[in-house]
Design a protein around this motif. Structure first.
Motif, PDB file in Angstrom:
ATOM      1  N   ARG A  96      34.201  51.867  52.645  1.00 49.30           N
ATOM      2  CA  ARG A  96      33.488  53.113  52.944  1.00 49.30           C
ATOM      3  C   ARG A  96      33.517  54.055  51.748  1.00 49.30           C
ATOM      4  O   ARG A  96      32.554  54.792  51.497  1.00 49.30           O
ATOM      5  N   LYS A  97      34.633  54.051  51.002  1.00 46.66           N
ATOM      6  CA  LYS A  97      34.773  54.956  49.857  1.00 46.66           C
ATOM      7  C   LYS A  97      34.489  54.265  48.530  1.00 46.66           C
ATOM      8  O   LYS A  97      34.111  54.921  47.556  1.00 46.66           O
ATOM      9  N   PHE A  98      34.693  52.954  48.495  1.00 41.27           N
ATOM     10  CA  PHE A  98      34.506  52.206  47.245  1.00 41.27           C
ATOM     11  C   PHE A  98      33.601  50.997  47.504  1.00 41.27           C
ATOM     12  O   PHE A  98      34.048  49.845  47.414  1.00 41.27           O
ATOM     13  N   PRO A  99      32.338  51.228  47.831  1.00 42.25           N
ATOM     14  CA  PRO A  99      31.429  50.131  48.193  1.00 42.25           C
ATOM     15  C   PRO A  99      31.090  49.201  47.035  1.00 42.25           C
ATOM     16  O   PRO A  99      30.549  48.114  47.262  1.00 42.25           O
ATOM     17  N   ASP A 100      31.401  49.612  45.816  1.00 47.08           N
ATOM     18  CA  ASP A 100      31.069  48.778  44.655  1.00 47.08           C
ATOM     19  C   ASP A 100      32.175  47.782  44.306  1.00 47.08           C
ATOM     20  O   ASP A 100      32.008  46.967  43.391  1.00 47.08           O
ATOM     21  N   TRP A 101      33.300  47.818  45.032  1.00 48.97           N
ATOM     22  CA  TRP A 101      34.389  46.871  44.794  1.00 48.97           C
ATOM     23  C   TRP A 101      34.210  45.606  45.639  1.00 48.97           C
ATOM     24  O   TRP A 101      33.744  45.672  46.779  1.00 48.97           O
ATOM     25  N   LYS A 102      34.611  44.459  45.073  1.00 55.72           N
ATOM     26  CA  LYS A 102      34.534  43.169  45.764  1.00 55.72           C
ATOM     27  C   LYS A 102      35.938  42.588  45.926  1.00 55.72           C
ATOM     28  O   LYS A 102      36.853  42.885  45.156  1.00 55.72           O
ATOM     29  N   LEU A 103      36.074  41.741  46.936  1.00 55.87           N
ATOM     30  CA  LEU A 103      37.319  41.020  47.179  1.00 55.87           C
ATOM     31  C   LEU A 103      37.024  39.530  47.201  1.00 55.87           C
ATOM     32  O   LEU A 103      36.166  39.077  47.961  1.00 55.87           O
ATOM     33  N   ASP A 104      37.739  38.771  46.386  1.00 53.92           N
ATOM     34  CA  ASP A 104      37.593  37.319  46.344  1.00 53.92           C
ATOM     35  C   ASP A 104      38.864  36.668  46.887  1.00 53.92           C
ATOM     36  O   ASP A 104      39.969  36.944  46.397  1.00 53.92           O
ATOM     37  N   ILE A 105      38.698  35.818  47.901  1.00 55.61           N
ATOM     38  CA  ILE A 105      39.824  35.108  48.513  1.00 55.61           C
ATOM     39  C   ILE A 105      39.741  33.639  48.112  1.00 55.61           C
ATOM     40  O   ILE A 105      38.777  32.952  48.446  1.00 55.61           O
ATOM     41  N   TYR A 106      40.760  33.168  47.386  1.00 55.77           N
ATOM     42  CA  TYR A 106      40.802  31.780  46.925  1.00 55.77           C
ATOM     43  C   TYR A 106      41.777  30.978  47.781  1.00 55.77           C
ATOM     44  O   TYR A 106      42.914  31.398  48.000  1.00 55.77           O
ATOM     45  N   LYS A 129      46.863  52.023  49.926  1.00 55.52           N
ATOM     46  CA  LYS A 129      47.475  51.593  48.664  1.00 55.52           C
ATOM     47  C   LYS A 129      46.439  50.870  47.791  1.00 55.52           C
ATOM     48  O   LYS A 129      46.444  51.025  46.553  1.00 55.52           O
ATOM     49  N   ILE A 130      45.573  50.104  48.405  1.00 56.15           N
ATOM     50  CA  ILE A 130      44.499  49.445  47.649  1.00 56.15           C
ATOM     51  C   ILE A 130      43.614  50.490  46.983  1.00 56.15           C
ATOM     52  O   ILE A 130      43.249  50.371  45.805  1.00 56.15           O
ATOM     53  N   MET A 131      43.289  51.549  47.714  1.00 51.75           N
ATOM     54  CA  MET A 131      42.393  52.577  47.173  1.00 51.75           C
ATOM     55  C   MET A 131      43.030  53.374  46.049  1.00 51.75           C
ATOM     56  O   MET A 131      42.326  53.880  45.168  1.00 51.75           O
TER      57      MET A 131
END
Length: 236
Positions: free
Chosen positions: A79-89, A189-191
């Motif tokens: 919601r606050k950082f829509p330009d970030w991506k998360l990749d799960i390997y 904490k991520i944010m």
């Protein structure tokens, strides 16, 4: 089952466990227990650019790894950082992968949270991200945190049993989140890391420096010291 394990373990010269927490649990029943961490066996590649707006998580797709919690937390950060991506390997059973994808779809995070599957070059994957997240419900040791740190990634993890609290110094090389399942605090904490390139760089440097403790030379020395001490006991 526990008492049977303890009875068998007492017959050995030494029982070696993977973490200090495991040692504390076993030491209540055994005098012949010690702990030696797993070593880093990858060839680390340094982070390419801490400005990359991508975070990484690594592990088999299964209940233990808590990726359902991570997706929920990412829905908050998005919601606050829509330009970030998360990749799960990580690989896993088809049923588990489909279930996790359904959670991603439920939060409309398609293309934002990506299931990347297995990779033969995890060090390259680490180097292409800005920080590492561990959302496990429990762990044996969480070697992936050490691997990520060796590549210079700051770390965010639930303070689960066992391992993360022995790898992460909260506020120095990353953040510990309690209790397990607190997705709001995990997202917070991520944010903090998303919001500060300076903090990502600083924590990444500390993580890299601290990871040296888990290098093969140090862990090899601990094993050799153990064998030597056992030989001395045998000769007496």
């Amino acid at each position: 089952k526990r008492m049977r394990r303890i009875k068998i373990a007492k017959k050995y010269d030494t029982v070696v466990v993977l973490s200090k927490k495991d040692y504390e649990s076993w030491h209540k029943y055994l005098n012949n227990v010690t702990f030696i961490y797993n070593p880093i066996t990858i060839s680390p590649q340094p982070v390419i650019d801490y400005g990359i707006k991508r975070a990484i998580a690594v592990g088999r797709i299964e209940y233990q790894k808590g990726f359902d919690y991570l997706v929920q937390a990412w829905a908050i950060t998005n919601r606050k950082f829509p330009d970030w991506k998360l990749d799960i390997y990580g690989g896993g059973a088809t049923k588990e992968i489909e279930y996790l994808q359904s959670i991603i779809n439920r939060y409309n995070l398609q293309g934002i949270v990506n299931l990347k599957g297995r990779t033969d070059n995890i060090t390259k994957a680490y180097s292409e991200h800005s920080f590492m997240i561990l959302s496990s419900r429990y762990e044996g040791f969480a070697l992936v945190l050490v691997e990520a740190a060796a590549c210079g990634l700051p770390l965010v993890s639930f303070d689960c049993k066992q391992g993360p609290s022995e790898i992460i110094e909260d506020g120095r090389n990353g953040y510990l989140v309690s209790p397990v399942g607190n997705v709001e605090e995990l997202a917070r904490k991520i944010m903090i890391l998303m919001n500060s390139l300076k903090k990502r760089k600083a924590m990444g440097r500390v993580a890299f420096k601290m990871s040296a403790h888990y290098g093969i030379p140090n862990i090899k020395r601990e094993w050799l010291n153990l064998f030597e001490s056992m030989n001395k006991r045998t000769r007496k």
